[in-house]
Design a protein around this motif. Structure first.
Motif, PDB file in Angstrom:
ATOM      1  N   ASP A  48       0.843  -1.180   0.145  1.00 21.99           N
ATOM      2  CA  ASP A  48       0.098   0.068  -0.008  1.00 21.99           C
ATOM      3  C   ASP A  48       0.845   1.071  -0.086  1.00 21.99           C
ATOM      4  OD1 ASP A  48      -0.017   0.986   3.240  1.00 21.99           O
ATOM      5  OD2 ASP A  48       0.082  -1.089   2.923  1.00 21.99           O
ATOM      6  N   LEU A  49       0.263   2.116  -0.688  1.00 19.73           N
ATOM      7  CA  LEU A  49       1.008   3.703  -0.907  1.00 19.73           C
ATOM      8  C   LEU A  49      -0.084   4.454  -0.410  1.00 19.73           C
ATOM      9  CD1 LEU A  49       3.578   5.185  -1.837  1.00 19.73           C
ATOM     10  CD2 LEU A  49       2.392   5.497  -3.951  1.00 19.73           C
ATOM     11  N   ASN A  50       0.144   5.346   0.653  1.00 22.48           N
ATOM     12  CA  ASN A  50      -0.711   6.470   1.067  1.00 22.48           C
ATOM     13  C   ASN A  50      -0.212   7.756   1.045  1.00 22.48           C
ATOM     14  OD1 ASN A  50      -2.677   4.456   2.865  1.00 22.48           O
ATOM     15  ND2 ASN A  50      -0.845   3.999   3.323  1.00 22.48           N
ATOM     16  N   ILE A  51      -1.009   8.592   0.491  1.00 21.88           N
ATOM     17  CA  ILE A  51      -0.379   9.867  -0.035  1.00 21.88           C
ATOM     18  C   ILE A  51      -1.269  11.050   0.361  1.00 21.88           C
ATOM     19  CG2 ILE A  51      -0.158  11.599  -1.969  1.00 21.88           C
ATOM     20  CD1 ILE A  51       0.417   8.904  -3.777  1.00 21.88           C
ATOM     21  N   TYR A  52      -0.812  12.028   1.314  1.00 22.65           N
ATOM     22  CA  TYR A  52      -1.672  13.042   1.866  1.00 22.65           C
ATOM     23  C   TYR A  52      -0.968  14.301   0.997  1.00 22.65           C
ATOM     24  CZ  TYR A  52      -3.237  16.820   4.642  1.00 22.65           C
ATOM     25  OH  TYR A  52      -3.952  18.157   5.108  1.00 22.65           O
ATOM     26  N   TYR A  53      -1.806  15.030   0.208  1.00 21.12           N
ATOM     27  CA  TYR A  53      -1.007  16.379  -0.371  1.00 21.12           C
ATOM     28  C   TYR A  53      -2.220  17.311  -0.655  1.00 21.12           C
ATOM     29  CZ  TYR A  53       3.793  16.361  -1.443  1.00 21.12           C
ATOM     30  OH  TYR A  53       5.050  16.702  -1.488  1.00 21.12           O
ATOM     31  N   ASP A  54      -1.855  18.163  -1.149  1.00 18.38           N
ATOM     32  CA  ASP A  54      -2.784  19.286  -1.600  1.00 18.38           C
ATOM     33  C   ASP A  54      -3.751  18.911  -2.549  1.00 18.38           C
ATOM     34  OD1 ASP A  54      -0.751  19.794  -3.272  1.00 18.38           O
ATOM     35  OD2 ASP A  54      -0.817  22.128  -2.877  1.00 18.38           O
ATOM     36  N   ASP A  55      -3.098  18.419  -3.820  1.00 23.43           N
ATOM     37  CA  ASP A  55      -3.687  18.484  -5.079  1.00 23.43           C
ATOM     38  C   ASP A  55      -3.068  17.485  -5.915  1.00 23.43           C
ATOM     39  OD1 ASP A  55      -6.048  19.082  -6.807  1.00 23.43           O
ATOM     40  OD2 ASP A  55      -4.381  20.254  -8.103  1.00 23.43           O
ATOM     41  N   LEU A  56      -3.546  17.196  -6.934  1.00 28.25           N
ATOM     42  CA  LEU A  56      -2.897  16.064  -7.990  1.00 28.25           C
ATOM     43  C   LEU A  56      -2.459  16.830  -9.119  1.00 28.25           C
ATOM     44  CD1 LEU A  56      -5.503  13.094  -7.404  1.00 28.25           C
ATOM     45  CD2 LEU A  56      -3.125  13.116  -6.645  1.00 28.25           C
ATOM     46  N   GLY A  57      -2.393  18.263  -9.251  1.00 29.88           N
ATOM     47  CA  GLY A  57      -1.893  18.675 -10.336  1.00 29.88           C
ATOM     48  C   GLY A  57      -0.682  19.550 -10.172  1.00 29.88           C
ATOM     49  N   ASN A  58      -0.080  19.344  -9.093  1.00 27.33           N
ATOM     50  CA  ASN A  58       1.268  19.598  -8.927  1.00 27.33           C
ATOM     51  C   ASN A  58       2.521  18.682  -9.656  1.00 27.33           C
ATOM     52  OD1 ASN A  58       2.626  17.718  -7.233  1.00 27.33           O
ATOM     53  ND2 ASN A  58       1.039  18.170  -5.759  1.00 27.33           N
ATOM     54  N   GLU A  59       3.658  19.326  -9.933  1.00 26.16           N
ATOM     55  CA  GLU A  59       4.596  18.498 -10.575  1.00 26.16           C
ATOM     56  C   GLU A  59       5.102  17.240 -10.090  1.00 26.16           C
ATOM     57  OE1 GLU A  59       5.199  21.618  -8.876  1.00 26.16           O
ATOM     58  OE2 GLU A  59       5.688  23.048 -10.340  1.00 26.16           O
ATOM     59  N   LEU A  60       4.883  17.057  -9.201  1.00 23.95           N
ATOM     60  CA  LEU A  60       5.048  15.399  -8.755  1.00 23.95           C
ATOM     61  C   LEU A  60       3.980  14.462  -9.071  1.00 23.95           C
ATOM     62  CD1 LEU A  60       5.845  15.920  -4.834  1.00 23.95           C
ATOM     63  CD2 LEU A  60       7.480  15.219  -6.497  1.00 23.95           C
ATOM     64  N   PHE A  61       2.924  14.711  -9.110  1.00 23.73           N
ATOM     65  CA  PHE A  61       1.610  13.743  -9.214  1.00 23.73           C
ATOM     66  C   PHE A  61       1.272  13.870 -10.586  1.00 23.73           C
ATOM     67  CE2 PHE A  61       1.514  14.740  -4.754  1.00 23.73           C
ATOM     68  CZ  PHE A  61       2.154  13.539  -4.194  1.00 23.73           C
ATOM     69  N   SER A  62       1.645  15.066 -11.377  1.00 21.66           N
ATOM     70  CA  SER A  62       1.178  14.911 -12.760  1.00 21.66           C
ATOM     71  C   SER A  62       2.202  14.466 -13.656  1.00 21.66           C
ATOM     72  CB  SER A  62       0.792  16.375 -13.208  1.00 21.66           C
ATOM     73  OG  SER A  62       1.858  17.327 -13.202  1.00 21.66           O
ATOM     74  N   ASP A  63       3.377  13.924 -13.275  1.00 22.05           N
ATOM     75  CA  ASP A  63       4.240  13.710 -13.887  1.00 22.05           C
ATOM     76  C   ASP A  63       4.103  12.276 -14.701  1.00 22.05           C
ATOM     77  OD1 ASP A  63       7.419  13.961 -14.582  1.00 22.05           O
ATOM     78  OD2 ASP A  63       7.022  11.925 -13.898  1.00 22.05           O
ATOM     79  N   SER A  64       4.370  12.263 -15.942  1.00 24.42           N
ATOM     80  CA  SER A  64       3.988  10.957 -16.763  1.00 24.42           C
ATOM     81  C   SER A  64       4.534   9.799 -16.372  1.00 24.42           C
ATOM     82  CB  SER A  64       4.107  11.327 -18.111  1.00 24.42           C
ATOM     83  OG  SER A  64       5.392  11.320 -18.449  1.00 24.42           O
ATOM     84  N   GLU A  65       5.855   9.979 -15.785  1.00 24.63           N
ATOM     85  CA  GLU A  65       6.656   8.771 -15.396  1.00 24.63           C
ATOM     86  C   GLU A  65       5.868   8.215 -14.112  1.00 24.63           C
ATOM     87  OE1 GLU A  65      11.331   7.569 -14.467  1.00 24.63           O
ATOM     88  OE2 GLU A  65      10.627   9.750 -14.945  1.00 24.63           O
ATOM     89  N   PHE A  66       5.418   8.990 -13.237  1.00 26.69           N
ATOM     90  CA  PHE A  66       4.939   8.741 -12.034  1.00 26.69           C
ATOM     91  C   PHE A  66       3.511   7.771 -12.300  1.00 26.69           C
ATOM     92  CE2 PHE A  66       1.455   9.565  -8.775  1.00 26.69           C
ATOM     93  CZ  PHE A  66       2.040   8.965  -7.720  1.00 26.69           C
ATOM     94  N   VAL A  67       2.740   8.464 -13.041  1.00 28.41           N
ATOM     95  CA  VAL A  67       1.434   7.902 -13.668  1.00 28.41           C
ATOM     96  C   VAL A  67       1.555   6.512 -14.309  1.00 28.41           C
ATOM     97  CG1 VAL A  67      -0.639   8.168 -14.870  1.00 28.41           C
ATOM     98  CG2 VAL A  67       0.207  10.227 -13.733  1.00 28.41           C
ATOM     99  N   GLU A  68       2.615   6.509 -15.350  1.00 30.11           N
ATOM    100  CA  GLU A  68       3.043   5.258 -15.784  1.00 30.11           C
ATOM    101  C   GLU A  68       3.309   3.977 -14.711  1.00 30.11           C
ATOM    102  OE1 GLU A  68       5.939   5.622 -18.849  1.00 30.11           O
ATOM    103  OE2 GLU A  68       4.643   7.307 -19.739  1.00 30.11           O
TER     104      GLU A  68
END
Length: 160
Positions: A48-68
């Protein structure tokens, strides 16, 4: 910005402490460091991976490498709790997901942003900063404390 662009010394340090499961806090202070650490955490996650953040539009989570990478981890459970979600970013993120084991909820909890992998590894931001944080690949005590806080927030969070 790919993994190759991370400074060699930083990459070697993160690789060493993560592979040896060393209980050592390592600071990251740039977006490149944050992305590398996030990818390392995701790559090491088994359950499991648990993420607490403000939004998903920042550079970390919108990165295509991360999504893949996220999409390739079909057997892990991913819980995301957002402090200030923008619905257009949530919709875009969801539309790019192939992994169906993802829960996204909204709730504000009184802590800096964090990510916890398998109740063992974590990345804890300084305040609500996206790039400045500390990471540890083998501190179950802090990771479990963050998980307890996260689960309480997730329990009362609003599904989005």
């Amino acid at each position: 910005m790919g993994i190759i662009e991370v400074e060699k010394a930083y990459k070697e340090l993160i690789d060493f402490v993560s592979e040896k499961n060393i209980d050592l806090e390592v600071l990251n202070s740039s977006l490149i460091h944050a992305k590398y650490v996030l990818m390392k955490l995701l790559g090491m996650t088994h359950t499991d991976l648990n993420i607490y953040y403000d939004d998903l539009g920042n550079e970390l989570f919108s990165d295509s490498e991360f999504v893949e990478s996220l999409n390739s981890k079909k057997l892990i459970k991913i819980n995301i709790l957002l402090d200030k979600p923008k619905m257009e970013n949530v919709k875009k993120f969801k539309s790019s997901l192939k992994n169906k084991n993802v829960v996204i909820k909204e709730n504000s909890i009184s802590t800096p942003y964090f990510i916890v992998s398998d109740s063992q590894r974590y990345r804890l931001s300084f305040e609500h900063d996206h790039t400045r944080a500390k990471v540890n690949f083998n501190n179950k005590s802090i990771a479990e404390t963050l998980i307890r806080i996260f689960k309480e927030g997730l329990k009362v969070g609003k599904m989005i």
